[in-house]
Design a protein around this motif. Structure first.
Motif, mmCIF file in Angstrom:
data_model
loop_
_atom_site.group_PDB
_atom_site.id
_atom_site.type_symbol
_atom_site.label_atom_id
_atom_site.label_comp_id
_atom_site.label_asym_id
_atom_site.label_seq_id
_atom_site.Cartn_x
_atom_site.Cartn_y
_atom_site.Cartn_z
ATOM 1 N N ASN D 122 53.746 21.306 65.060
ATOM 2 C CA ASN D 122 53.949 21.818 63.709
ATOM 3 C C ASN D 122 53.095 23.062 63.489
ATOM 4 O OD1 ASN D 122 54.139 22.263 60.969
ATOM 5 N ND2 ASN D 122 54.262 20.092 60.481
ATOM 6 N N PRO D 123 53.752 24.188 63.170
ATOM 7 C CA PRO D 123 53.007 25.456 63.107
ATOM 8 C C PRO D 123 51.997 25.534 61.976
ATOM 9 C CG PRO D 123 55.250 25.746 62.332
ATOM 10 C CD PRO D 123 55.177 24.379 62.916
ATOM 11 N N VAL D 124 52.102 24.657 60.988
ATOM 12 C CA VAL D 124 51.234 24.839 59.834
ATOM 13 C C VAL D 124 49.997 23.945 59.835
ATOM 14 C CG1 VAL D 124 53.210 25.576 58.470
ATOM 15 C CG2 VAL D 124 52.416 23.226 58.299
ATOM 16 N N TRP D 125 49.848 23.122 60.852
ATOM 17 C CA TRP D 125 48.639 22.286 60.925
ATOM 18 C C TRP D 125 47.850 22.635 62.182
ATOM 19 C CZ3 TRP D 125 47.608 20.014 56.543
ATOM 20 C CH2 TRP D 125 48.659 19.595 55.715
ATOM 21 N N GLU D 133 45.722 12.997 63.885
ATOM 22 C CA GLU D 133 46.654 12.219 63.082
ATOM 23 C C GLU D 133 46.982 10.886 63.756
ATOM 24 O OE1 GLU D 133 50.350 14.220 62.510
ATOM 25 O OE2 GLU D 133 50.597 13.423 60.488
ATOM 26 N N HIS E 251 54.682 16.748 57.356
ATOM 27 C CA HIS E 251 55.299 17.615 58.356
ATOM 28 C C HIS E 251 56.542 18.346 57.879
ATOM 29 C CE1 HIS E 251 52.664 16.678 61.690
ATOM 30 N NE2 HIS E 251 52.611 15.446 61.206
ATOM 31 N N ARG E 254 55.323 20.926 53.564
ATOM 32 C CA ARG E 254 54.539 22.158 53.622
ATOM 33 C C ARG E 254 55.310 23.262 54.336
ATOM 34 N NH1 ARG E 254 48.443 23.014 55.911
ATOM 35 N NH2 ARG E 254 48.539 25.269 55.991
ATOM 36 N N ASN E 255 55.988 22.894 55.414
ATOM 37 C CA ASN E 255 56.775 23.894 56.115
ATOM 38 C C ASN E 255 57.908 24.413 55.246
ATOM 39 O OD1 ASN E 255 55.545 21.841 57.940
ATOM 40 N ND2 ASN E 255 56.134 23.355 59.451
ATOM 41 N N PHE E 328 50.495 28.634 53.051
ATOM 42 C CA PHE E 328 51.425 27.653 53.602
ATOM 43 C C PHE E 328 51.605 27.825 55.103
ATOM 44 C CE2 PHE E 328 53.216 27.668 49.168
ATOM 45 C CZ PHE E 328 52.775 26.392 48.879
#
Ligand SMILES: Nc1ncnc2c1ncn2[C@@H]1O[C@H](COP(=O)(O)OP(=O)(O)OP(=O)(O)O)[C@@H](O)[C@H]1O
Ligand SMILES: Nc1ncnc2c1ncn2[C@@H]1O[C@H](COP(=O)(O)OP(=O)(O)OP(=O)(O)O)[C@@H](O)[C@H]1O
Ligand SMILES: [Mg+2]
Ligand SMILES: [Mg+2]
Lengths: 311, 370, 507, 344, 335
Positions: D122-125, D133, E251, E254-255, E328
């Motif tokens: 996931n690119p945002v975490w 996690e 998951h 937010r994306n 974001f």
């Protein structure tokens, strides 16, 4: 070519000769299978017919109004006035039919103009980049900060004197122009983005490596990519422009009398709801609502149909 | 060290030189800024490449992702303008050509693209796609003969000439790539640039396209520049091979020279990394595993570009380094000074007849090592 | 009970609506009705109009003239502005000087144009700053006119002639935000622009028209009938319903008791462009007038808010004669006959011009429909915004009959004739040059007494009734409903069509 | 380095330690498509034991990924539907588990490494968040403990400066490193089975070698069962113990690595081997498998490979050969396996 | 980052000047072509004298000769105005009130209206969109889709008019009787804006106009969430054994916010459109009504200032949106 190869080739194409159709036929076929799309399309056709050939629906002149017939409630099939009359005594059925033309003409014209401008400017900016892009992008940015509706209201009030005539079409040209004047930025941005993206496609590079001229590159290879995204947004835009014209009419800036549009009918009919004549709002309101709904549903269906991922 | 000799090495193919590339450089500027975009750096995608191609020959170009293979190909067909350096097609320098000249060039140099799925316009029929070169260069085939010419081309690449009205999506990957080849052949070019023409295809289909390319070469006397990252495929098709690393050529030689006695540590590592489809090879293959990834071409290492990952350099350094040095020096600095400071030129060095660009070049047979 | 419900001083609080933000509250600069309403409560002038539209003394003790040229007014002593300044002759003089001085650009400046010295105060750099014809001496104000004019005193009840405090003239901006009046009410805090105006009773007021409530809150709306929803939810005490609600409201058993409805002196008429050849035939104009069923038009467009106009000057005003216009009745047959005799080319389309306004649209659509039905004239409505409309009609650019209206400046039949149809009159937008008519007017102007003049003016009206340069359509009728908070007996109308807010009393 | 204790919960009841680690029996998966039901997996059988590396090879679209996703229970249902078969993990049929029971099996017992690590992360975490996690969900660890474990894992997969990089985002890693992160994620809870779906296809050969070595090392160390899905026969030859060859949704041959490469028993395997150019042999003309695999919505009767097969006889067009054991541990689904084997 | 913002602000300023020039030119042209508004100062059907007109022209700065030359861009007027703006002087409107006062009154009201509109969009749009995407292809999805489309097809002014004329007064009376006329509910249903209870009295109109926009917002959220549900990392999340709820929120949501936030700038412009008639009908003294009245009266100082404020609003929101991307989406970094 060896015989074995030919045979094999024939086999392969047998396996592949699935539907021999292009993107459009495909989309069309999937549309045909959706009841909501079909119903919407039928209604839209009816509305377009109202706009083009109102005489099919009624022989009455919406401008022939007799004060003696003021404010008759719908008589359905029981009287002369199918949907009643308004306070001027105009046949409301004829008016509703007549209202289609400016509404449809306006939204179609605005779209025609904005899409054309969008394709030209967006295409040029995306394809050539450099100073053309710089100028177009800057202008788009400037236009974007002037809120669309506010801009149109401003323009229409400032240039109220600008009038072409009273016909059902001529009367709607000023709002058409005003909306187009502020509406072209969305399409331009969309086309520009599509073009920028398409420029990277291998087949565009391939055409360039063949020595294709700019015109050929643009029209054969690049711009067609922008058609799908622009096109699938159009039905919703039609609905939006019809609403916008109606909103302008509420403010007295829509079509000018004696021409009438659905927007005008609604604007004038709305206060009568509580005054005891709700049909004056309900009838044009329903027709407008149905039309917008039809365009929205069709747009949704079209977008699904054009999006291979959703098939 | 030896006298630098000319680059045009290689013995395999005979014939005249049809394409010559001389110290070709392509830097993509990196721009930043909101109002006025300033150049803040450059991606050195191709940085001093010299090559030559003879008539009827296949030059393979291999290298890892991002090493500039595609950029090189685009430069050669005129899709990009070089920053400096020369490209001569049959003696004519094409870097200075204008519109007209480029138009003429296209007839001689054509390209086959990597991805048969994206390189064909989905909205055009096969006939339109293959016929497009004729529309653009109307003098090649008279209008009346075009349909015939297109069908001939389809036949040449082994497709059914009756499928002229089909759309690309009605063909399999291999067939699509044939369409791409037919399009490239339409103008009867002498040089065909193939940028990873089989990478996107399944193994079972790869063979079809490779065989076709070989057949066409025999029949039409084409010269290929064949770009691939699959060393096996390159070995299969190429007469000579150029190994690229970060925008420049690390080693250049005939297919035999490169595969049987690679000189450059990068070539050696590359070859050893290729898994051989033979379980028995497990035992006798040398294992050279490189550390890390290819550095960014926007900020290549000084001196030898390969030094950051070079096992050889580390071996050389270890020979002279003191134990304290070994402890205190970071991995990236464990290289001899000349590797860090001096960019090795592509030249013939002791130990082999083909040029390489390594200060410590030494032959090593990685494929048949015991 | 009180409309506000929550206020602590339950009785005596009034909640009114204003149809628009008043452009200004400086008396000489206030010419429209919203501003006048506020000024009528916060100021007291020399005269006030009674129900018969006669000027009655308010602050004036007496008014005298010998030659209708020089007028002497005695002002009652002891009145004070809200800031304590005395209301003397000087207070009037400075207000009128301010109004007449061109650079102040007061919209009511034309009221002073008969006073001597007015011309010198015009232009970019006026020669004088004061009206030469005005003299203030203690409580005595002397006015000298350019020419004798018997009707002068009837004007003086108008807003433009209110006095101004010195402090107000010195800083008109501040005075505009919080007027320093001399009337029965004063500002409670500042004017909340475009939102509300709150007035409280001025306990120090000594005039006869003291108010009977303590507070008045005016909510400022954008549009006349916009108060109606709030009236229905009992947030407003007086409101006129929109056209669409008229029928319902009038028949509402609860509401119909609380209706006040009276015709006013505001005229709507159709101007005929006699500068255009096509309209120069008298018969055509008469036919048009006869073909309009005024009752019907009112029923459709302005039910309850107008009565048919069958004269040029309202019968309720001095000099007005009921039914003076014989072509103003509805007679389709006669109309058709006259029309056929007229020079109107068959099938020619006629434009009808009006300024943008939903009510106007309804009126002229109905008028057009009448003409179409009764005469067979095809018509087209041309709608313009206020200023382009005025600009076009001023310059004789209208290509067809156009909508015009008239609110009197002073209660006299002359005011409906000379300023509109007189030769070279500023409002003569028709290109009308009536020799007989003008002769009559001149004759009347020169009459010795007002009464005498009025009769001669009425004769001039007769000439107009034959010419039909303007086709009177309707007299506005003011119809308002009021809440249970208001004593029905106290609800009265000015003849000009305004509620007399100062007379209202809580129930 | 501090190691945070992890108490591995026994997340699945009824496990039989003596049963094979994983046994897939006659797995069949269908997809609902516009053209009709697509039989993406049409009878797959294999067994995986501890410490074994099983390679699944086959051309694109042959159903490799769908098989692996069916085992993990992460297929989208609908449009997919498991038509038949069993997936026995130590004797427990995973296909029969409820969603709630299956959830902890993932990552705890069976973990997966996907092909394209860039899109699989996931690119945002941050990488640390995504690793941690697992511990937080399955082990109920605190944020900081989970982070510590994440750093350990990054160390394990040889990512330099793990302490700093744990707080970086996937796009800040190179392709090879992302794949290492994926592997770390799969290894986090010490699963018994690791499924790697084309773990190196997107990578350069030099990086591929790094990753494959890492996988091999870890597998040897932990004695995991490894299912390696790939179409690269070179990789297979390098690391696998056994091979299952898939064609058009079916397992058509199964054998040890040496047997497959020496004496393929299915004509498809044989053709496949002949069609790949080799690095160590100077080029000869490549053999080509004519034709195309069948359209999955419309699989003709008989052997799916028959139309492309040189050995095909009439029987192949009518009878679908079953995957039969014919010598020792060898299985093949061909009427003429012996001919194929003995032909040169 | 700081430098990025500064540079963006500079560009925004340039855009603003250009946009203002466009408006300035439009107003100048309209005067040049259609006459100046001086005539309209004189109410009633009464022709003022030239001297009176001139006085008004001088007073309101309409005496610049360039306003008589068709096509003249009147650059000097523009420069002067912009120069005044930079000192915080927005001039006076045609009622001689400081334009700044108009703005000070209008901006908070419009912002209040927007607050309700945006809240409605976000709350309904996000919820509906996520549910529809998750239940894609099932009755719930079709239900949400159809009902939002239906809602979106209602012209917003129709909703407002119907509310004001049909529903508001009875509701106010009803709640007034039940809980007292000054109770929150009763005040909320006041048929027109109440300056004393600005938040309460814009709530219902804001929500109504917001509801109409829920359509597009739901659609956008749904598409965006769907896109992300298909993404490989969602498969990874499943393979990690995550619960559906956590997967959706951690998951997917937010994306999905990235494309959603892109649209906020566009929505703002749409919201301003809604403001014109909402404010007009509900008597809310906000920017929409202000510019509408001003353009009617050709009140140029107000028009210019209102457009400037609206434009600044759009520009600032766009900047915030850009910065929000970075929140974001960590892949985006501004230097
Ligand atoms: N138009 C461009 N602008 C900026 N940089 C570019 C451009 N085209 C390529 N590059 C950069 O130049 C370098 C070389 O790219 P190139 O495509 O030639 O590599 P490649 O060897 O073909 O890699 P691959 O095997 O992945 O296709 C890369 O770092 C790439 O990011
Ligand atoms: N969601 C889906 N809907 C319909 N068909 C699907 C879906 N997912 C996979 N398929 C089909 O199932 C078949 C098997 O796909 P799968 O992804 O398992 O192939 P693969 O062997 O992994 O190929 P590759 O090597 O390309 O990854 C393919 O024909 C594919 O088109
Ligand atoms: Mg490349
Ligand atoms: Mg797969």
């Amino acid at each position: 070519m060896s015989e074995a190869a030919a045979q094999q080739e024939a086999q392969e194409s047998m396996a592949l000769s699935a539907p021999a159709s292009g993107m459009w036929r495909d989309a069309f076929r999937s549309l045909r299978r959706r009841p909501d799309a079909v119903i919407s399309a039928v209604w839209i056709l009816v509305v377009i017919l109202m706009a083009v050939a109102p005489w099919i629906f009624t022989s009455k002149d919406y401008l022939a109004c007799d004060g003696d017939n003021s404010k008759i409630k719908p008589q359905w099939f029981g009287g002369e006035f199918f949907l009643g009359t308004n306070n001027q005594g105009c046949d409301y059925f004829a008016m509703t039919i007549a209202g289609a033309r400016p509404s449809i003409f306006l939204s179609f014209m605005v779209i025609l103009i904005t899409v054309t401008v969008g394709f030209i400017l967006g295409g040029l900016a995306g394809y050539y980049g450099g100073w053309i892009d710089a100028i177009v992008s800057r202008v788009v940015e400037v236009w974007m900060v002037i809120p669309f509706f506010l801009g149109a209201v401003l323009l229409l009030t400032l240039f109220q004197d600008f009038k072409l005539g009273g016909g059902q079409i001529l009367a709607v040209i000023p709002p058409t122009l005003a909306l187009a004047f502020f509406g072209w930025t969305t399409d331009t941005r969309l086309v520009r983005a599509s073009v920028l993206q398409a420029k990277q496609f291998d087949y565009v590079q391939a055409a360039r490596s063949l020595g294709a001229s700019d015109r050929r590159m643009l029209f054969r290879h690049i711009l067609p990519n922008a058609i799908a995204p622009v096109l699938s947004g159009l039905p919703i835009a039609v609905g939006a422009y019809i609403t916008t014209e109606a909103a302008l009419s509420v403010l007295g800036l829509g079509v000018r009398p004696p021409a009438t549009s659905w927007g005008t009918l609604i604007a004038e009919g709305a206060p009568w709801v509580q005054g005891g004549y709700p049909h004056l709002l309900i009838i044009p309101g329903t027709v407008l609502l149905l039309t917008i709904l039809a365009f929205a549903l069709l747009g949704d269906a079209l977008r699904d149909a054009l999006d291979p991922k959703l098939r | 060290m030896n006298e630098p000799t000319t680059v045009a090495a290689g013995t395999a193919a005979a014939g005249e030189t049809v394409l010559e590339v001389d110290n070709l450089v392509k830097h993509f500027p990196i721009r930043a800024g909101v109002v006025f975009k300033k150049k803040i750096g450059a991606v050195k995608a191709v940085d001093g490449v010299s090559l030559s191609l003879r008539k009827g020959e296949t030059l393979g170009v291999v290298g890892e992702s991002g090493c500039g293979k595609s950029t090189l190909a685009k430069l050669l067909v005129g899709l990009e303008r070089p920053t400096s350096g020369g490209i001569r097609v049959k003696g004519e320098d094409i870097t200075r050509l204008g519109r007209k000249g480029l138009h003429r060039l296209r007839r001689n140099v054509q390209m086959v693209f990597q991805d048969p799925y994206t390189s064909l316009n989905p909205r055009m029929t096969v006939g339109d796609i293959i016929g497009e070169p004729f529309v653009i260069h109307p003098d090649v085939v008279p209008k009346s003969g075009r349909r015939k010419a297109i069908q001939d081309l389809l036949d040449v690449v082994g497709l059914n000439p009756d499928h002229i009205n089909r759309y690309p999506h009605q063909f399999s990957g291999g067939q699509r790539q044939r369409i791409g080849i037919a399009r490239a052949l339409a103008l009867k070019p002498e040089i065909l640039l193939c940028d990873e023409p089989v990478s996107a295809l399944d193994v079972s289909i790869q063979g079809q396209v490779i065989n076709l390319l070989e057949e066409l070469q025999d029949e039409l006397g084409l010269s290929y520049i064949f770009i691939a990252h699959d060393l096996s495929v390159v070995r299969h098709i190429a007469d000579r091979v150029a190994v690229m690393y970060l925008g420049s050529v690390a080693e250049l030689g005939t297919e035999d020279e490169i595969y049987e006695s690679p000189m450059h540590p990068y070539t050696q590592a590359l070859l050893s990394a290729v898994p051989v489809p033979d379980p028995k090879a497990r035992e006798h293959k040398a294992e050279i595993i490189l550390e890390g990834d290819v550095p960014s071409p926007a900020n290549p290492p000084s001196g030898c570009r390969f030094r950051t990952r070079c096992f050889k350099a580390r071996q050389e350094w270890a020979k002279t380094a003191t134990p304290e040095q070994k402890d205190s020096t970071s991995y990236a600095d464990q290289v001899p000074d000349n590797c860090r400071d001096e960019q090795p030129l592509l030249q013939i060095r002791p130990g082999a007849d083909h040029p390489n660009a390594c200060h410590y070049a030494a032959p090593r047979d990685v494929l048949h090592a015991a | 009970a009180c409309g506000g419900g929550g206020g602590e001083s339950a009785s005596g609080d009034m909640k009114f609506g204003l149809g628009a933000e008043p452009p200004s509250l400086i008396p000489p600069n206030t010419t429209e009705s919203e501003g006048s309403i506020i000024l009528s409560l916060t100021y007291a002038g020399l005269f006030d109009y009674n129900e018969k539209a006669e000027a009655e003394n308010l602050l004036a003790k007496s008014i005298e003239t010998k030659d209708n040229k020089t007028w002497t007014i005695e002002i009652e002593d002891g009145h004070k502005f809200h800031n304590g300044e005395p209301v003397d002759a000087e207070a009037f003089k400075r207000a009128w000087d301010w109004g007449a001085y061109a650079p102040n650009a007061a919209t009511g400046s034309y009221f002073f144009d008969r006073i001597k010295g007015f011309a010198d105060m015009q232009g970019k750099k006026p020669k004088a700053k004061e009206l030469a014809g005005l003299k203030a001496d203690g409580q005595t104000l002397t006015i000298e006119l350019d020419k004798p004019w018997a009707g002068f005193s009837t004007m003086l009840g108008y807003t433009a002639f209110l006095p101004m405090a010195e402090e107000c003239v010195k800083d008109t901006k501040a005075c505009n935000d919080k007027p320093i009046g001399n009337g029965p009410m004063k500002f409670d805090g500042k004017w909340k622009h475009k939102e509300s105006i709150s007035l409280v009773k001025n306990d120090k007021y000594k005039g006869p028209n003291k108010v009977k409530y303590d507070k008045a809150d005016f909510t400022i709306y954008d549009g006349d009938a916009n108060c109606w929803a709030d009236f229905e939810s009992e947030d407003i005490d007086i409101c006129s319903p929109p056209v669409e609600k008229w029928e319902g409201a009038k028949n509402d058993p609860d509401l119909k008791e609380r209706l006040i409805s009276e015709p006013s002196t505001s005229l709507t008429y159709l101007g005929m462009p006699v500068y255009d050849k096509a309209f120069q035939d008298k018969k055509l104009r008469q036919a048009f007038s006869l073909a309009i069923d005024r009752e019907k038009v009112i029923d459709i467009a302005t039910p309850g808010r107008a009565v048919p106009a069958t004269e040029f000057a309202p019968p309720s005003l001095p000099g007005g004669v009921e039914g003076a216009c014989e072509f103003c009745k509805f007679d389709a047959k006669e109309a058709k006959k006259l029309f056929e005799e007229s020079s109107w080319p068959k099938g020619k389309k006629m434009e009808i011009w009006y300024n943008a306004d939903p009510t106007n649209k309804a009126i002229f659509e109905a008028v057009g429909n009448q003409l179409k039905k009764n005469l067979g004239v095809e018509f087209e409505l041309v709608v313009k915004d206020w200023d382009p409309f005025l600009a076009a009609t001023d310059k004789h650019k209208a290509k067809g009959p156009f909508r015009m209206g008239w609110l009197p400046d002073y209660p006299l039949n002359e005011n409906y004739l000379k300023p509109i149809y007189g030769n070279g009159a500023a409002n003569n937008r028709f290109g009308y040059e009536g020799k007989d008519f003008n002769k009559k007017l001149a004759e009347a102007d020169a009459a010795k007494t007002l009464e005498e003049g009025m009769e001669i003016y009425a004769e001039a009206e007769k000439i107009l009734a034959e010419e039909m340069i303007g086709i009177p359509l309707s007299w506005a009728k003011s119809s308002s409903f009021y809440s249970e908070n208001i004593d029905p007996k106290s609800v009265k109308y000015f003849p000009v069509g305004q509620i007399q807010y100062d007379k209202l009393a809580p129930a | 380095m501090t190691t945070v204790e992890i108490a591995k919960k026994d997340v699945l009841a009824g496990l039989d330690p003596s049963a094979p680690l994983l046994r897939v029996k006659n797995l069949q998966v269908e997809f609902n498509t516009r053209e009709g039901k697509a039989k993406a997996v049409n009878g797959v059988n294999f067994t995986l034991e501890e410490g074994q590396t099983l390679a699944i090879v086959g051309e694109s679209g042959s159903g490799k990924s769908v098989t692996s996703q069916a085992i993990m229970g992460i297929l989208d249902i609908p449009p997919a539907r498991i038509a038949d078969g069993e997936v026995l993990f130590r004797g427990v049929d995973l296909l029969k588990l409820k969603a709630k029971e299956m959830r902890p099996v993932r990552a705890n017992h069976i973990a997966m490494v996907f092909q394209d690590a860039l899109s699989a992360l996931n690119p945002v975490w941050t990488v640390g968040f995504q690793l941690g996690e697992l511990f937080r969900i399955h082990r109920g660890m605190s944020r900081s403990d989970a982070r510590k474990r994440a750093i350990e894992l990054l160390d394990l997969v040889k990512i330099p400066a793990a302490k700093q990089r744990v707080d970086e985002y996937p796009h800040q890693f190179s392709g090879g490193m992302r794949q290492r992160v994926m592997i770390a994620m799969a290894l986090a809870l010490d699963p018994e089975i690791l499924i790697a779906d084309e773990p190196t296809t997107a990578l350069d050969v030099t990086v591929q070698a790094q990753i494959m070595r890492l996988l091999a090392e870890i597998q040897a160390e932990r004695q995991m069962g490894l299912i390696l899905i790939t179409h690269d026969l070179g990789v297979v030859a390098d690391v696998a113990d056994d091979v299952t060859v898939m064609y058009a949704g079916r397992a058509v041959e199964q054998a040890t690595i040496h047997e497959i490469f020496e004496k393929p028993a299915h004509p498809y395997t044989k053709a496949l081997l002949k069609s790949i150019p080799r690095l160590d042999v100077k080029g000869q003309r490549l053999e080509v498998i004519a034709g195309l695999p069948p359209v999955l919505t419309n699989i003709p009767p008989g052997c799916s490979f028959a139309p492309r097969c040189g050995y095909a006889q009439d029987v192949c067009r009518t009878d679908d050969p079953e995957l039969l054991q014919f010598t020792g541990e060898r299985f093949a689904a061909c009427h003429f396996s012996s001919e194929v084997m003995n032909d040169e | 980052m700081g430098r990025y913002v500064v540079r963006r602000l500079l560009v925004a300023l340039l855009t603003l000047f250009l946009a203002l020039f466009v408006i300035h030119y439009a107003t100048s042209l309209s005067i040049q072509a259609g006459g100046d508004p001086a005539r309209a100062f004189f109410s009633a059907d009464r022709t003022p004298t030239e001297s009176q007109l001139d006085a008004v022209r001088t007073k309101y700065g309409l005496d610049n000769p360039c306003l008589r030359q068709l096509g003249n861009p009147c650059v000097d007027m523009y420069v002067e105005r912009v120069a005044n703006y930079s000192t915080g002087d927005f001039g006076e409107n045609y009622n001689q009130q400081p334009v700044l006062d108009d703005l000070a009154q209008a901006v908070p009201n419009t912002l209040r209206l927007f607050a309700f509109m945006f809240a409605t969009w976000l709350i309904f749009g996000l919820t509906f969109g996520m549910i529809a995407a998750w239940r894609r292809g099932r009755p719930t999805d079709y239900g949400i889709r159809f009902s939002t489309i239906l809602l979106g097809a209602i012209p917003p002014f129709l909703l407002i008019i119907t509310y004001k004329f049909v529903l508001a007064a009875p509701l106010r009376s009803y709640f007034g009787d039940a809980y007292g006329r000054d109770s929150m509910l009763a005040l909320m249903f006041k048929p027109s804006f109440d300056p004393d209870n600005p938040w309460l009295s814009v709530a219902i109109p804001g929500i109504l106009v917001g509801l109409v926009g829920v359509d597009a917002f739901t659609r956008l959220t749904r598409a965006s969430v769907l896109e992300n549900l298909r993404a490989d990392y969602v498969r990874t999340a499943k393979a990690k054994g995550l619960r559906t709820g956590r997967m959706m929120i951690v998951h997917v949501l937010r994306n999905s916010m990235i494309p959603i936030s892109t649209m906020i700038g566009v929505y703002l412009a749409a919201a301003l459109a809604g403001a014109v008639f909402t404010e007009g009908i509900m008597n809310i003294r906000g920017l929409g009504l202000l510019i509408f009245e001003a353009s009617r009266e050709k009140d140029i100082p107000v028009i210019m200032a209102t457009v400037a404020i609206a434009a600044i609003g759009v520009l600032v929101v766009n900047l915030i949106v850009d910065l929000m991307y970075a929140v974001f989406d960590p892949r985006i970094r501004y230097e």
